[in-house]
Each structure stands twice: as C-alpha cells, then as structure tokens.
Scaffold this motif. Structure first.
Motif, PDB file in Angstrom:
ATOM      1  N   HIS A  97      -4.003   1.057  -2.385  1.00  0.00           N
ATOM      2  CA  HIS A  97      -4.766   0.006  -3.043  1.00  0.00           C
ATOM      3  C   HIS A  97      -4.693   0.088  -4.565  1.00  0.00           C
ATOM      4  O   HIS A  97      -4.790  -0.935  -5.244  1.00  0.00           O
ATOM      5  CB  HIS A  97      -6.220   0.030  -2.559  1.00  0.00           C
ATOM      6  CG  HIS A  97      -6.356  -0.438  -1.153  1.00  0.00           C
ATOM      7  ND1 HIS A  97      -6.539  -1.756  -0.813  1.00  0.00           N
ATOM      8  CD2 HIS A  97      -6.286   0.241   0.030  1.00  0.00           C
ATOM      9  CE1 HIS A  97      -6.598  -1.876   0.499  1.00  0.00           C
ATOM     10  NE2 HIS A  97      -6.442  -0.682   1.033  1.00  0.00           N
ATOM     11  N   GLU A  98      -4.515   1.279  -5.107  1.00  0.00           N
ATOM     12  CA  GLU A  98      -4.387   1.413  -6.553  1.00  0.00           C
ATOM     13  C   GLU A  98      -3.102   0.746  -7.047  1.00  0.00           C
ATOM     14  O   GLU A  98      -3.089   0.060  -8.069  1.00  0.00           O
ATOM     15  CB  GLU A  98      -4.414   2.887  -6.956  1.00  0.00           C
ATOM     16  CG  GLU A  98      -5.781   3.540  -6.801  1.00  0.00           C
ATOM     17  CD  GLU A  98      -5.790   4.974  -7.295  1.00  0.00           C
ATOM     18  OE1 GLU A  98      -4.763   5.409  -7.880  1.00  0.00           O
ATOM     19  OE2 GLU A  98      -6.801   5.661  -7.102  1.00  0.00           O
ATOM     20  N   ASP A 101       0.471  -1.720  -3.165  1.00  0.00           N
ATOM     21  CA  ASP A 101       1.755  -1.699  -2.475  1.00  0.00           C
ATOM     22  C   ASP A 101       1.701  -0.609  -1.404  1.00  0.00           C
ATOM     23  O   ASP A 101       0.776   0.203  -1.377  1.00  0.00           O
ATOM     24  CB  ASP A 101       2.880  -1.418  -3.472  1.00  0.00           C
ATOM     25  CG  ASP A 101       4.259  -1.827  -2.945  1.00  0.00           C
ATOM     26  OD1 ASP A 101       4.335  -2.324  -1.797  1.00  0.00           O
ATOM     27  OD2 ASP A 101       5.247  -1.657  -3.685  1.00  0.00           O
ATOM     28  N   TRP A 102       2.718  -0.588  -0.549  1.00  0.00           N
ATOM     29  CA  TRP A 102       2.779   0.433   0.498  1.00  0.00           C
ATOM     30  C   TRP A 102       3.105   1.789  -0.109  1.00  0.00           C
ATOM     31  O   TRP A 102       3.855   1.873  -1.090  1.00  0.00           O
ATOM     32  CB  TRP A 102       3.842   0.061   1.534  1.00  0.00           C
ATOM     33  CG  TRP A 102       3.653  -1.307   2.098  1.00  0.00           C
ATOM     34  CD1 TRP A 102       4.413  -2.410   1.847  1.00  0.00           C
ATOM     35  CD2 TRP A 102       2.610  -1.733   2.985  1.00  0.00           C
ATOM     36  NE1 TRP A 102       3.912  -3.495   2.524  1.00  0.00           N
ATOM     37  CE2 TRP A 102       2.812  -3.112   3.231  1.00  0.00           C
ATOM     38  CE3 TRP A 102       1.533  -1.084   3.592  1.00  0.00           C
ATOM     39  CZ2 TRP A 102       1.970  -3.856   4.067  1.00  0.00           C
ATOM     40  CZ3 TRP A 102       0.697  -1.813   4.426  1.00  0.00           C
ATOM     41  CH2 TRP A 102       0.920  -3.177   4.650  1.00  0.00           C
ATOM     42  N   LEU A 103       2.544   2.859   0.451  1.00  0.00           N
ATOM     43  CA  LEU A 103       2.877   4.204  -0.003  1.00  0.00           C
ATOM     44  C   LEU A 103       4.377   4.445   0.119  1.00  0.00           C
ATOM     45  O   LEU A 103       5.004   3.979   1.074  1.00  0.00           O
ATOM     46  CB  LEU A 103       2.131   5.259   0.828  1.00  0.00           C
ATOM     47  CG  LEU A 103       0.669   5.552   0.501  1.00  0.00           C
ATOM     48  CD1 LEU A 103       0.153   6.659   1.403  1.00  0.00           C
ATOM     49  CD2 LEU A 103       0.491   5.947  -0.951  1.00  0.00           C
ATOM     50  N   ASP A 174     -15.245  -6.925   1.191  1.00  0.00           N
ATOM     51  CA  ASP A 174     -14.155  -7.804   1.616  1.00  0.00           C
ATOM     52  C   ASP A 174     -13.181  -7.035   2.501  1.00  0.00           C
ATOM     53  O   ASP A 174     -13.118  -5.803   2.468  1.00  0.00           O
ATOM     54  CB  ASP A 174     -13.410  -8.363   0.399  1.00  0.00           C
ATOM     55  CG  ASP A 174     -14.328  -9.155  -0.519  1.00  0.00           C
ATOM     56  OD1 ASP A 174     -15.046 -10.036  -0.012  1.00  0.00           O
ATOM     57  OD2 ASP A 174     -14.338  -8.865  -1.738  1.00  0.00           O
ATOM     58  N   TRP A 175     -12.380  -7.773   3.243  1.00  0.00           N
ATOM     59  CA  TRP A 175     -11.337  -7.153   4.066  1.00  0.00           C
ATOM     60  C   TRP A 175     -10.312  -6.471   3.167  1.00  0.00           C
ATOM     61  O   TRP A 175      -9.940  -6.985   2.122  1.00  0.00           O
ATOM     62  CB  TRP A 175     -10.630  -8.211   4.908  1.00  0.00           C
ATOM     63  CG  TRP A 175     -11.442  -8.750   6.036  1.00  0.00           C
ATOM     64  CD1 TRP A 175     -12.089  -9.947   6.082  1.00  0.00           C
ATOM     65  CD2 TRP A 175     -11.696  -8.106   7.287  1.00  0.00           C
ATOM     66  NE1 TRP A 175     -12.745 -10.092   7.289  1.00  0.00           N
ATOM     67  CE2 TRP A 175     -12.515  -8.979   8.047  1.00  0.00           C
ATOM     68  CE3 TRP A 175     -11.323  -6.878   7.842  1.00  0.00           C
ATOM     69  CZ2 TRP A 175     -12.954  -8.664   9.331  1.00  0.00           C
ATOM     70  CZ3 TRP A 175     -11.760  -6.565   9.121  1.00  0.00           C
ATOM     71  CH2 TRP A 175     -12.567  -7.455   9.852  1.00  0.00           C
ATOM     72  N   ARG A 176      -9.856  -5.295   3.594  1.00  0.00           N
ATOM     73  CA  ARG A 176      -8.756  -4.640   2.896  1.00  0.00           C
ATOM     74  C   ARG A 176      -7.790  -4.062   3.930  1.00  0.00           C
ATOM     75  O   ARG A 176      -8.170  -3.733   5.059  1.00  0.00           O
ATOM     76  CB  ARG A 176      -9.255  -3.558   1.944  1.00  0.00           C
ATOM     77  CG  ARG A 176     -10.000  -2.408   2.572  1.00  0.00           C
ATOM     78  CD  ARG A 176     -10.553  -1.469   1.502  1.00  0.00           C
ATOM     79  NE  ARG A 176     -11.381  -0.423   2.071  1.00  0.00           N
ATOM     80  CZ  ARG A 176     -10.922   0.810   2.349  1.00  0.00           C
ATOM     81  NH1 ARG A 176      -9.670   1.124   2.111  1.00  0.00           N
ATOM     82  NH2 ARG A 176     -11.741   1.725   2.857  1.00  0.00           N
ATOM     83  N   ILE A 177      -6.532  -3.946   3.528  1.00  0.00           N
ATOM     84  CA  ILE A 177      -5.494  -3.446   4.432  1.00  0.00           C
ATOM     85  C   ILE A 177      -5.600  -1.923   4.542  1.00  0.00           C
ATOM     86  O   ILE A 177      -5.729  -1.222   3.539  1.00  0.00           O
ATOM     87  CB  ILE A 177      -4.094  -3.837   3.930  1.00  0.00           C
ATOM     88  CG1 ILE A 177      -3.948  -5.362   3.881  1.00  0.00           C
ATOM     89  CG2 ILE A 177      -3.006  -3.233   4.823  1.00  0.00           C
ATOM     90  CD1 ILE A 177      -2.647  -5.826   3.247  1.00  0.00           C
ATOM     91  N   GLY A 178      -5.528  -1.427   5.765  1.00  0.00           N
ATOM     92  CA  GLY A 178      -5.454   0.014   5.985  1.00  0.00           C
ATOM     93  C   GLY A 178      -4.015   0.488   6.042  1.00  0.00           C
ATOM     94  O   GLY A 178      -3.589   1.343   5.279  1.00  0.00           O
TER      95      GLY A 178
END
Length: 259
Positions: A97-98, A101-103, A174-178
């Motif tokens: 999230h920082e 993008d994807w790790l 809010d919704w966030r991507i895991g």
C-alpha cells in the motif's frame, strides 16, 4: 484418524470425534487463528527446515510453534484434505500500500482454494492479522466476521486472476487490497514452498528476515510482539508497551506459548 488429523484437532481445540463439515469451517478457522501464531522466529534464529508434511507436523503440531503463510496454510490444507474437503493450495502476491503496487518478492503468499457444492471459496489462515475467519466465495459476495469484512473479486493482472479485498474491523474505513492470487495454477507439492522460504530468508526486501514478529488474533482483537514492542488491540483500543530481549522471550511464552 491419521496422526495429522488427530494432532491438529488437539492443537486448536476441536473434538477428536465427529466429522468436520463445511458448516464447521468458521469454527475451525477461528480456533486456528487464535491458537497457532503467525511468526518468523525460525528465520530469525536460522533454524528453518525443508518444507515437508512431516516437518510441518513436527513444528506446529508437536512443538506447538507457529509459522508463516506457506506453513500455516499448508498444515490447514493437509487437515482439510484429511477430512474429505476438495482443496488446492495457490500462490499469490501481496499488495504494497505504501508503493501502491504489488510486492516485488513475487508469488510468496500462499492460500487455499476450497470447492464445495459447485462453488469455490478462498480459505486463509496465514495472513497475519488480516484473516477473514470464514471461507470467502470467489463470486464477489462480502462475508463478515469478527475481524471485519472480506470479499474476493475477479481482477486479471500480471500475477493472478482474483484479488482479496478487506475492511479490517476498527482499522479500515474503505476497502483495500490484500493480495492477488492465481486460481489457474494450483500448487502440486508443498516442496514448492522451499523457494518461497529461500526468498524470505535471503531477499533484502523480505519483511521477515530482519526482526522477530509474532502476531495472533484474539477474542477481542489481536496481539503483536516484536523485539521492541508488545501491542494489543482490545475492542478497538490500542495498548502498546516497550520490550527488551528478556521481556520478548517472556512475552513470547506467556502470550503465544512459544519457548
């Protein structure tokens, strides 16, 4: 009843007798999350072993240690398989999230896909404090648990074809991507996770090879121990204390059962 099935039931506090049905999975997942901690102590203490069914049983069901996603979800996978469920392990990529993008570590997250009555569900007991505690259907329907709201949505990207989204109780508005995962590439053997373990041990960007981390859900929130702090969330209230090395060992045993 095979050894793994019996030992898993004993570890998490499930009756040795009786068939586990789909309707029991909520209870199984809650008990597992509140019993087996998410932790990286083997990596920090340089005592990892190859990922095999026998080594996982020894570590988590006989020595009563915890583990990371590839260990926690592997042992749950073997338990579900032993109880007649149609399950597969899959790999995914955590969302950073920082960086938005994807790790960059690659497909180092591990989860389970479970098929029940012509419907597929995501099952995960290895995502730290972000556990759904319920099977999450892949049709986008929101499920609610003591830990928040969760849904799986189809989203094709370079790492997979679905994403887990979440709103953690007391934390997310809010919704966030895991993470994203690839439903089309089931894992054939848990030995594949030796690659993940090697990355998490050696890669400079690994979040698990620098400092000890132990975290576990509780009835009223969660608890997290590092080498500098012990943090508890209780009914949405945060409590944080500083720790040193001696206190770390004391709290690891007292709160997580880790020697």
């Amino acid at each position: 009843m095979d050894e793994l099935n019996e030992l898993f039931r004993k570890r998490v506090g499930i009756s040795k007798k009786g068939r586990i049905t789909f309707e029991h999975l909520d209870t199984v997942l809650e008990k597992t999350a509140k019993t087996i901690p998410f932790e990286n102590l083997c990596i920090i203490e340089n005592r990892t072993t190859d990922i095999t069914k026998g080594n996982l049983v020894n570590k988590m069901l006989m020595k009563n240690e915890g583990g990371l996603c590839y260990e926690l979800n592997s042992i749950l996978y073997f338990f579900l398989e032993a109880n007649g469920f149609n399950v597969n392990l899959v790999r995914g990529v955590i969302f950073n999230h920082e960086a938005e993008d994807w790790l960059t570590l690659g497909r180092t997250h591990v989860a389970i896909l479970l098929n029940h009555e012509n419907e597929t569900f995501l099952v995960d007991t290895g995502f730290g404090g972000n556990l759904p505690l319920r099977p999450v259907p892949l049709n986008g329907r929101t499920i609610t648990s003591n830990n928040g709201e969760f849904r799986v949505s189809r989203m094709n990207n370079k790492h997979g074809d679905y994403i887990l989204e979440m709103k953690i109780k007391h934390k997310d508005q809010d919704w966030r991507i895991g993470y994203t995962f690839d439903s089309k590439q089931p894992v054939q053997e848990v030995s594949e996770f030796n690659e993940i373990q090697k990355i998490l041990i050696e890669n400079e960007e690994s979040p698990f090879n620098k400092n000890p981390l132990v975290t576990q859900l509780t009835a009223k929130g969660n608890k997290t121990l590092t080498d500098t702090t012990f943090t508890e969330w209780v009914d949405g209230e945060l409590k944080k204390d500083k720790v040193d090395n001696d206190r770390f060992k004391e709290l690891a045993k007292l709160y997580f059962g880790l020697e």
